[in-house]
Design a protein around this motif. Structure first.
Motif, PDB file in Angstrom:
ATOM      1  N   ASN A 103       0.825  -1.200   0.000  1.00 15.12           N
ATOM      2  CA  ASN A 103       0.000   0.000   0.000  1.00 15.12           C
ATOM      3  C   ASN A 103       0.865   1.258   0.000  1.00 15.12           C
ATOM      4  OD1 ASN A 103      -2.193  -1.720   0.164  1.00 15.12           O
ATOM      5  ND2 ASN A 103      -2.450  -1.456   2.364  1.00 15.12           N
ATOM      6  N   ILE A 104       0.294   2.334  -0.476  1.00  9.62           N
ATOM      7  CA  ILE A 104       0.994   3.619  -0.490  1.00  9.62           C
ATOM      8  C   ILE A 104       1.366   3.991   0.941  1.00  9.62           C
ATOM      9  CG2 ILE A 104       0.713   6.094  -0.962  1.00  9.62           C
ATOM     10  CD1 ILE A 104      -1.172   5.234  -3.284  1.00  9.62           C
ATOM     11  N   GLY A 105       2.624   4.364   1.129  1.00 11.10           N
ATOM     12  CA  GLY A 105       3.110   4.789   2.438  1.00 11.10           C
ATOM     13  C   GLY A 105       3.693   3.677   3.290  1.00 11.10           C
ATOM     14  N   ILE A 106       3.556   2.420   2.865  1.00 13.61           N
ATOM     15  CA  ILE A 106       4.057   1.308   3.683  1.00 13.61           C
ATOM     16  C   ILE A 106       5.567   1.372   3.822  1.00 13.61           C
ATOM     17  CG2 ILE A 106       4.235  -0.362   1.785  1.00 13.61           C
ATOM     18  CD1 ILE A 106       3.216  -1.082   5.460  1.00 13.61           C
ATOM     19  N   GLU A 107       6.263   1.941   2.831  1.00 16.31           N
ATOM     20  CA  GLU A 107       7.721   2.000   2.893  1.00 16.31           C
ATOM     21  C   GLU A 107       8.203   2.794   4.107  1.00 16.31           C
ATOM     22  OE1 GLU A 107       6.442   5.621   0.681  1.00 16.31           O
ATOM     23  OE2 GLU A 107       5.826   3.522   0.622  1.00 16.31           O
ATOM     24  N   LYS A 108       7.461   3.834   4.473  1.00 13.97           N
ATOM     25  CA  LYS A 108       7.851   4.640   5.649  1.00 13.97           C
ATOM     26  C   LYS A 108       7.617   3.858   6.946  1.00 13.97           C
ATOM     27  CE  LYS A 108       6.898   9.015   3.301  1.00 13.97           C
ATOM     28  NZ  LYS A 108       6.262   8.580   2.071  1.00 13.97           N
ATOM     29  N   ILE A 109       6.529   3.118   7.009  1.00  5.98           N
ATOM     30  CA  ILE A 109       6.239   2.287   8.185  1.00  5.98           C
ATOM     31  C   ILE A 109       7.313   1.211   8.325  1.00  5.98           C
ATOM     32  CG2 ILE A 109       4.594   0.593   9.130  1.00  5.98           C
ATOM     33  CD1 ILE A 109       2.373   2.321   7.709  1.00  5.98           C
ATOM     34  N   LEU A 110       7.674   0.594   7.211  1.00  5.52           N
ATOM     35  CA  LEU A 110       8.704  -0.444   7.238  1.00  5.52           C
ATOM     36  C   LEU A 110      10.058   0.127   7.638  1.00  5.52           C
ATOM     37  CD1 LEU A 110       7.684  -2.407   4.027  1.00  5.52           C
ATOM     38  CD2 LEU A 110       7.475  -3.203   6.402  1.00  5.52           C
ATOM     39  N   MET A 111      10.413   1.295   7.110  1.00  8.20           N
ATOM     40  CA  MET A 111      11.707   1.893   7.449  1.00  8.20           C
ATOM     41  C   MET A 111      11.759   2.250   8.934  1.00  8.20           C
ATOM     42  SD  MET A 111      14.760   2.554   6.626  1.00  8.20           S
ATOM     43  CE  MET A 111      15.009   2.675   4.872  1.00  8.20           C
ATOM     44  N   ASN A 112      10.667   2.777   9.469  1.00 12.71           N
ATOM     45  CA  ASN A 112      10.621   3.099  10.891  1.00 12.71           C
ATOM     46  C   ASN A 112      10.813   1.836  11.732  1.00 12.71           C
ATOM     47  OD1 ASN A 112      10.173   4.870  13.161  1.00 12.71           O
ATOM     48  ND2 ASN A 112       8.149   3.941  13.341  1.00 12.71           N
ATOM     49  N   GLU A 115      14.477   0.722  11.399  1.00 13.53           N
ATOM     50  CA  GLU A 115      15.400   1.571  12.159  1.00 13.53           C
ATOM     51  C   GLU A 115      15.336   1.282  13.659  1.00 13.53           C
ATOM     52  OE1 GLU A 115      14.204   5.435  10.757  1.00 13.53           O
ATOM     53  OE2 GLU A 115      15.607   5.363   9.075  1.00 13.53           O
ATOM     54  N   ASN A 116      14.175   0.852  14.148  1.00 11.67           N
ATOM     55  CA  ASN A 116      14.006   0.579  15.576  1.00 11.67           C
ATOM     56  C   ASN A 116      14.317  -0.865  15.964  1.00 11.67           C
ATOM     57  OD1 ASN A 116      13.219   3.206  16.463  1.00 11.67           O
ATOM     58  ND2 ASN A 116      11.283   2.885  15.404  1.00 11.67           N
ATOM     59  N   ALA A 145      15.373  -9.501  13.873  1.00 11.48           N
ATOM     60  CA  ALA A 145      14.339  -8.744  14.593  1.00 11.48           C
ATOM     61  C   ALA A 145      13.359  -8.121  13.605  1.00 11.48           C
ATOM     62  CB  ALA A 145      14.987  -7.667  15.468  1.00 11.48           C
ATOM     63  N   PHE A 146      13.862  -7.585  12.510  1.00  6.99           N
ATOM     64  CA  PHE A 146      12.988  -6.986  11.498  1.00  6.99           C
ATOM     65  C   PHE A 146      12.146  -8.062  10.817  1.00  6.99           C
ATOM     66  CE2 PHE A 146      12.295  -5.249   7.130  1.00  6.99           C
ATOM     67  CZ  PHE A 146      11.429  -4.239   7.492  1.00  6.99           C
ATOM     68  N   GLY A 147      12.726  -9.213  10.522  1.00 12.19           N
ATOM     69  CA  GLY A 147      11.984 -10.314   9.912  1.00 12.19           C
ATOM     70  C   GLY A 147      10.792 -10.731  10.753  1.00 12.19           C
ATOM     71  N   LYS A 148      10.954 -10.709  12.069  1.00  8.98           N
ATOM     72  CA  LYS A 148       9.844 -11.067  12.973  1.00  8.98           C
ATOM     73  C   LYS A 148       8.746 -10.003  12.936  1.00  8.98           C
ATOM     74  CE  LYS A 148      12.248 -14.128  16.040  1.00  8.98           C
ATOM     75  NZ  LYS A 148      13.624 -14.274  16.212  1.00  8.98           N
ATOM     76  N   ILE A 149       9.126  -8.748  12.780  1.00  8.96           N
ATOM     77  CA  ILE A 149       8.143  -7.656  12.673  1.00  8.96           C
ATOM     78  C   ILE A 149       7.281  -7.851  11.427  1.00  8.96           C
ATOM     79  CG2 ILE A 149       7.899  -5.171  12.200  1.00  8.96           C
ATOM     80  CD1 ILE A 149      10.452  -4.798  13.984  1.00  8.96           C
ATOM     81  N   LEU A 150       7.906  -8.315  10.354  1.00 13.13           N
ATOM     82  CA  LEU A 150       7.199  -8.486   9.075  1.00 13.13           C
ATOM     83  C   LEU A 150       6.058  -9.490   9.162  1.00 13.13           C
ATOM     84  CD1 LEU A 150      10.227  -8.508   6.627  1.00 13.13           C
ATOM     85  CD2 LEU A 150       8.725  -6.588   7.215  1.00 13.13           C
TER      86      LEU A 150
END
Length: 174
Positions: A103-112, A115-116, A145-150
């Motif tokens: 979806n539009i804007g998902i790239e910013k959510i994923l980057m945040n 980064e965390n 850690a990021f893979g688990k968030i996904l």
């Protein structure tokens, strides 16, 4: 116009389907020149309709036929070629590179989220032209850690990802 639909969660965690049957659902929904790439839910097809209309039509058709809540993302041939061309990472034998479709804007959510999250050595991410790219050492994709968030359920209708090798196969099949 040529498109590829990227289905989320196909042939994982009990949602199993044959790509020939999926192609049949797409044809019944009015798509033309339908074919699949790999068994991970990449369906190439032609239609005169717009991507957002196709998303609605195809999610409904898939949900009804397979009795599950379908999520998919429709991108044009040009969008896929551009995403592949704009990949900021160099391929290497010890790394996976993923390109995210959503979806539009998902790239910013994923980057945040990236980064965390704590990262493995040589794990990195970039956004290029509103596309999120993730490079992770092989063997760490699901354990990072990021893979688990996904895998979080609250994100399941927001995006899916494909390895750069899969996108190369899709572009070749166009």
């Amino acid at each position: 116009m040529k498109y590829c639909a990227f289905l989320r969660g196909v042939n994982v965690k009990g949602t199993n389907m044959k790509m020939a049957e999926v192609c049949g659902v797409f044809k019944e929904a009015g798509m033309e020149e339908v074919s699949s790439v790999l068994a991970s839910g990449n369906i190439i097809f032609s239609s005169d309709q717009k991507a957002d209309e196709l998303k609605t039509i195809l999610e409904k058709a898939m949900s009804e036929h397979f009795s599950y809540e379908a999520f998919l993302f429709v991108k044009s041939q040009e969008e896929i070629q551009n995403a592949l061309h704009n990949n900021p990472f160099e391929k290497s034998e010890d790394q996976h590179i993923y390109i995210f479709v959503g979806n539009i804007g998902i790239e910013k959510i994923l980057m945040n989220a990236f980064e965390n999250a704590s990262k493995a050595e040589n794990e990195t991410a970039e956004i290029v032209d509103d596309i999120f790219y993730w490079k992770v050492p092989k063997g760490n994709t699901l354990d990072s850690a990021f893979g688990k968030i996904l895998g979080r359920k609250n994100l399941k209708d927001q995006f899916t990802s494909r390895n750069v090798n899969t996108l190369e196969k899709i572009v070749k099949k166009f």
